[in-house]
Design a protein around this motif. Structure first.
Motif, PDB file in Angstrom:
ATOM      1  N   TYR A   5       0.833  -1.204   0.000  1.00 52.64           N
ATOM      2  CA  TYR A   5       0.000   0.000   0.000  1.00 52.64           C
ATOM      3  C   TYR A   5       0.871   1.259   0.000  1.00 52.64           C
ATOM      4  CZ  TYR A   5      -3.576   3.390   1.198  1.00 52.64           C
ATOM      5  OH  TYR A   5      -4.421   4.476   1.174  1.00 52.64           O
ATOM      6  N   LEU A   8       2.304   2.017  -3.423  1.00 54.05           N
ATOM      7  CA  LEU A   8       1.282   2.535  -4.327  1.00 54.05           C
ATOM      8  C   LEU A   8       0.888   3.961  -3.940  1.00 54.05           C
ATOM      9  CD1 LEU A   8      -0.869  -0.691  -4.655  1.00 54.05           C
ATOM     10  CD2 LEU A   8       0.620   0.315  -6.410  1.00 54.05           C
ATOM     11  N   GLU A   9       0.776   4.201  -2.660  1.00 51.44           N
ATOM     12  CA  GLU A   9       0.424   5.535  -2.173  1.00 51.44           C
ATOM     13  C   GLU A   9       1.501   6.558  -2.560  1.00 51.44           C
ATOM     14  OE1 GLU A   9      -1.372   7.323   1.890  1.00 51.44           O
ATOM     15  OE2 GLU A   9       0.506   6.206   2.130  1.00 51.44           O
ATOM     16  N   GLN A  28      -4.210   1.007  -5.524  1.00 47.77           N
ATOM     17  CA  GLN A  28      -4.079   1.450  -4.134  1.00 47.77           C
ATOM     18  C   GLN A  28      -5.383   1.236  -3.371  1.00 47.77           C
ATOM     19  OE1 GLN A  28      -2.940   5.565  -3.693  1.00 47.77           O
ATOM     20  NE2 GLN A  28      -3.311   5.554  -1.507  1.00 47.77           N
ATOM     21  N   ALA A  71       6.222  -2.670  -5.957  1.00 47.24           N
ATOM     22  CA  ALA A  71       4.848  -3.132  -5.722  1.00 47.24           C
ATOM     23  C   ALA A  71       4.614  -4.462  -6.429  1.00 47.24           C
ATOM     24  CB  ALA A  71       3.845  -2.088  -6.195  1.00 47.24           C
TER      25      ALA A  71
END
Length: 83
Positions: A5, A8-9, A28, A71
């Motif tokens: 996460y 992706l954030e 996300q 990721a």
């Protein structure tokens, strides 16, 4: 899941091309839904995130590309752990 996460954030604050940004935002959100969920839901969400990430070739930002690559590695790791 938290590390996935976070990567992706991190792309959200970088100069990413529009289409890749949309896929990354969706990935996300999907991963966010999976945090703390039962294993079957995590497996489904990680699979969805993998599909979304497959549409991102280049983001237009070298730093974002690095986050996307990490990721993808984490998605593979999580899927292996769940198998």
């Amino acid at each position: 899941m938290a590390e996935l996460y976070d990567h992706l954030e991190a792309t959200a604050s970088l100069p990413v091309a529009t289409r890749p940004s949309q896929y990354l935002g969706e990935a996300q959100a999907v991963v966010g839904d999976a945090r703390g969920a039962p294993e079957p839901a995590v497996e489904k969400r990680v699979s969805q995130a993998d599909e979304l990430l497959s549409h991102v070739e280049e983001t237009g930002s070298e730093e974002a590309d690095e986050h996307v690559e990490r990721a993808r590695e984490l998605v593979d790791d999580i899927r292996s752990e769940l198998a």
